[in-house]
Design an enzyme around this catalytic site. Structure first.
Site: not given
Length: 231
Positions: A52, A124
């Site tokens: 992320d 991610e």
């Protein structure tokens, strides 16, 4: 029955070869899969956390270089549109990575929202694995080609009336609008907000809504309707 991972197929899609393939396997391992198969040493959650941040950094850098005159506020809202779950789902689809996700049989992915979340987390996690294995450069080479081109990014900034008003006042007056929120109740007594937007100390627009965010949008929309002839 545990599933095998076609590492070479994934590396081909990413155009990146892992020195430590175990990182990729971990990135593909949904927590629900590990619950069903305890022999799976680790699931993807920690890599999601790292990925992320990697995604955010690469997209931030890309926007910073692509739009040298764009202010921090518009950079921030545009980045948010490019890194949210729906955007990450689309990136995962472009790379055809979803078919490689190791997910437990009991995990519900029947709903579209569940699929979006799982695929976004997968992207991610894979980016986190790529970063640990090869650094920021290969992660950048994976992400940037997935992003919309400059002409497609521009409308993302202007969907929100607050962004459009900010762009308009900066271009025409070299100032930023300011917002003032006051308590407000609707006709049925429900609490909400009365938001006023000021430019150079002058009242440009007002908005009334149950949430401050929505009231700000309505105030900005009114300001644009009376001051920007293009709207």
């Amino acid at each position: 029955m545990q599933h095998t991972v076609d590492i070479q197929a994934i590396e081909s899609k990413l155009n990146f070869t892992f020195s430590h393939p175990r990182l990729l396997i971990t990135a593909l391992t949904h927590p629900s899969y590990r619950n069903e198969f305890p022999s799976a040493e680790e699931d993807s959650e920690r890599l999601e956390f790292l990925g992320d941040a990697v995604l955010g950094l690469v997209v931030t850098e890309h926007l910073f270089l692509l739009f040298p005159a764009l202010n921090e506020g518009l950079l921030s809202t545009t980045r948010a549109a490019l890194v949210n779950a729906e955007a990450c789902f689309e990136y995962t689809q472009k790379l055809s990575l979803g078919e490689h996700l190791l997910i437990g049989r009991g995990e519900k992915m029947q709903s579209h929202r569940g699929k979006i979340s799982a695929y976004a987390n997968l992207l991610e996690a894979i980016l986190g694995a790529v970063y640990l294995d090869g650094g920021l450069s290969p992660a950048r080479q994976i992400i940037v080609p997935l992003l919309p081109d400059k002409e497609s990014i521009l409308p993302l900034m202007l969907v929100n009336p607050k962004n459009r008003l900010q762009q308009f006042t900066q271009q025409t007056l070299k100032v930023l609008p300011s917002y003032k929120a006051l308590p407000w109740k609707s006709e049925d007594g429900s609490p909400g907000y009365h938001v006023q937007v000021f430019v150079n100390g002058d009242l440009w627009g007002e908005g009334f809504a149950g949430s401050k965010k929505e009231a700000e949008k309505l105030a900005a929309k009114q300001a644009l309707s009376t001051h920007d002839n293009k709207n």
